[in-house]
Design an enzyme around this catalytic site. Structure first.
Site, mmCIF file in Angstrom:
data_model
loop_
_atom_site.group_PDB
_atom_site.id
_atom_site.type_symbol
_atom_site.label_atom_id
_atom_site.label_comp_id
_atom_site.label_asym_id
_atom_site.label_seq_id
_atom_site.Cartn_x
_atom_site.Cartn_y
_atom_site.Cartn_z
ATOM 1 N N LYS A 64 0.856 -1.201 0.000
ATOM 2 C CA LYS A 64 0.000 0.000 0.000
ATOM 3 C C LYS A 64 0.888 1.246 0.000
ATOM 4 C CE LYS A 64 -3.958 1.918 2.568
ATOM 5 N NZ LYS A 64 -4.858 1.748 3.730
ATOM 6 N N SER A 139 -9.811 1.516 2.687
ATOM 7 C CA SER A 139 -8.978 2.340 1.841
ATOM 8 C C SER A 139 -7.867 1.570 1.118
ATOM 9 C CB SER A 139 -8.326 3.444 2.682
ATOM 10 O OG SER A 139 -7.432 2.882 3.626
ATOM 11 N N SER A 163 -9.906 -0.763 6.860
ATOM 12 C CA SER A 163 -9.356 -0.585 5.513
ATOM 13 C C SER A 163 -8.688 -1.798 4.885
ATOM 14 C CB SER A 163 -8.355 0.565 5.513
ATOM 15 O OG SER A 163 -9.067 1.765 5.407
#
Ligand code: GLN
Length: 439
Positions: A64, A139, A163
């Protein structure tokens, strides 16, 4: 270990990415690919040949874009950090490299991890590989999507209020948020530091457990971390499953989960019983004041002098909402009103879980209360925040939680959440493994 070399595997993932990331299905899971991956794959293959390779040799991993990987761009999917080159490796990245995991690239995400849909990225929304017109969740949208799309073996994400688990559920992969303190946050660009944890995505629980075992552990650079025992799947004989009485928007999701619980309880002779978790209803109202205040405080370093642009000048509306909201709540006249109250409610929720775990070894409930919406469709802020109603409680209670794909509704993947007491990751993975055997 597979017979395919790391280099060949990398080539086949890259050709899949070439076909379907920016072109083809336009999944947009990656913001940057690792230009040194070929060289690194060759070195790993040499080590494998010599029998000297680490535990992640042959595994291709996406990261990420809010985790520092030396030489890569941890942009947090924001124009604020568009040109920021990471000067160092986060502790989790050091550990992955030490065990010969190969990093393939940095993944798309909601801007600064603020979001539940993957749509707030400054570099365009990510698509759900399992249902291309729908959001992948967020997310950590690109990390979930890259595993689901067959672009890599595993991925790292961060989970502050869901997330990792939320996009894992929508994309149909395994996503794990560890106990608070199990994994070092050093090198993670934080959203809300008292709630954030780095965790893993994979297709199967076993791979997620392996990645978590590599990245976990006490770290001098993060004082909240624990020394913990090996993470692995164990044999479970008896098990008490706690099922909270929670009403959700889409009943079909609860029905599917009840069916699976009944199936496994019958097969294994496990006990399943209803439990009471009344304070879970307070999760969203408790989470946001904490998140806003900590985010406001954490983003003061993005003042345009040290890292990239001044955040207020470069960010999108959701990030700005949180900065302005956090600055308001932090004002002296509100001292003790919002943030401290939220911390007290957090404590209540934590205690409620602790007492529920006296009668249950794990708690099972849906990951997300509804199916994902169509990409680009307008939904209210409240509706967006509602996606996390069932994932936030584990962050507030600091306990581990895993989202496991358990089937599809209207051809869209649905996840089931397994929650366990603090640092009982092994039970959580073992329960997940047992469910995988019936799905
Ligand atoms: N969707 C939640 C939020 O927007 C959770 C985010 C996260 O876990 N990083 O705050």
């Amino acid at each position: 270990m597979s017979t395919q070399s790391t280099l060949d595997k990398l080539k086949s993932y890259l050709s899949e990415i070439e076909k379907n990331n920016a072109k083809g299905k336009c999944i947009n899971a990656f913001l940057q690919l690792n230009e040194k991956a070929f060289e690194q794959a060759k070195l790993i293959d040499e080590k494998i040949k010599k029998g000297k390779a680490g535990r992640l040799a042959g595994k291709i991993i996406a990261i990420k874009a809010n985790i520092n990987v030396k030489g890569m761009n941890a942009s947090c999917a924001s124009l604020t950090l568009k040109d920021y080159t990471c000067p160092y490796d986060a502790s989790v990245i050091e550990k992955i490299k030490k065990e010969d995991g190969l990093i393939i690239g940095m993944t798309n995400m909601d801007e600064f991890a603020c979001g539940s849909s993957g749509e707030t990225s400054a570099f365009g929304a990510c698509k759900n590989p399992a249902a291309l017109d729908l959001i992948p969740g967020g997310s950590s949208s690109g990390s979930a999507a890259s595993v689901a799309a067959g672009f890599c073996d595993m991925a790292l994400g961060s989970d502050t209020g869901g997330s990792i688990r939320n996009p894992a559920s929508h994309c149909g992969v395994v996503g794990v948020k560890p106990s608070y303190g199990l994994v070092s946050r050093y090198g993670l660009i934080d959203l809300s530091m008292s709630l954030d944890q780095i965790g893993a995505f994979a297709k199967k629980a076993e791979d997620a457990a392996l990645l978590l075992d590599v990245i976990k552990g006490r770290d001098e650079k993060d004082a909240t971390t624990y020394q913990s025992k090996e993470i692995r799947i164990e044999k479970l004989n008896k098990l008490r499953i706690g099922i909270p009485n929670i009403k959700i928007q889409d009943k079909r999701i609860s029905e599917l989960i009840s069916k699976k619980i009944k199936e496994i309880a019958d097969k294994k002779g496990w006990q399943a019983k209803n439990i009471d978790l009344r304070h879970v209803d307070l999760a969203i109202q408790t989470y946001y004041p904490i998140c806003y205040v900590e985010f406001f405080s954490g983003t003061r370093k993005f003042d345009g002098r040290r890292y990239g642009k001044k955040i207020e000048d470069a960010c999108g509306p959701e990030v700005l909402r949180r900065i302005l909201g956090g600055s308001e709540i932090s004002k002296a006249e509100f001292k003790g009103l919002y943030y401290r109250r939220a911390l007290r409610a957090k404590q209540l929720i934590k205690q409620e879980f602790e007492s529920a775990f006296k009668d249950a070894d794990c708690i099972i409930m849906p990951t997300v209360p509804r199916l994902p919406h169509k990409l680009g469709s307008k939904i209210s802020v409240e509706e967006m925040y509602g996606y996390d109603a069932l994932t936030i409680p584990a962050n507030l209670a600091e306990i581990p939680a895993l989202s496991l794909p358990i089937g599809k509704i209207d051809n869209i993947p649905v996840g089931m959440q397994i929650l366990c007491p603090h640092l009982k990751e092994n039970v959580m993975f073992s329960v997940a493994r047992e469910f995988e055997s019936i799905i």
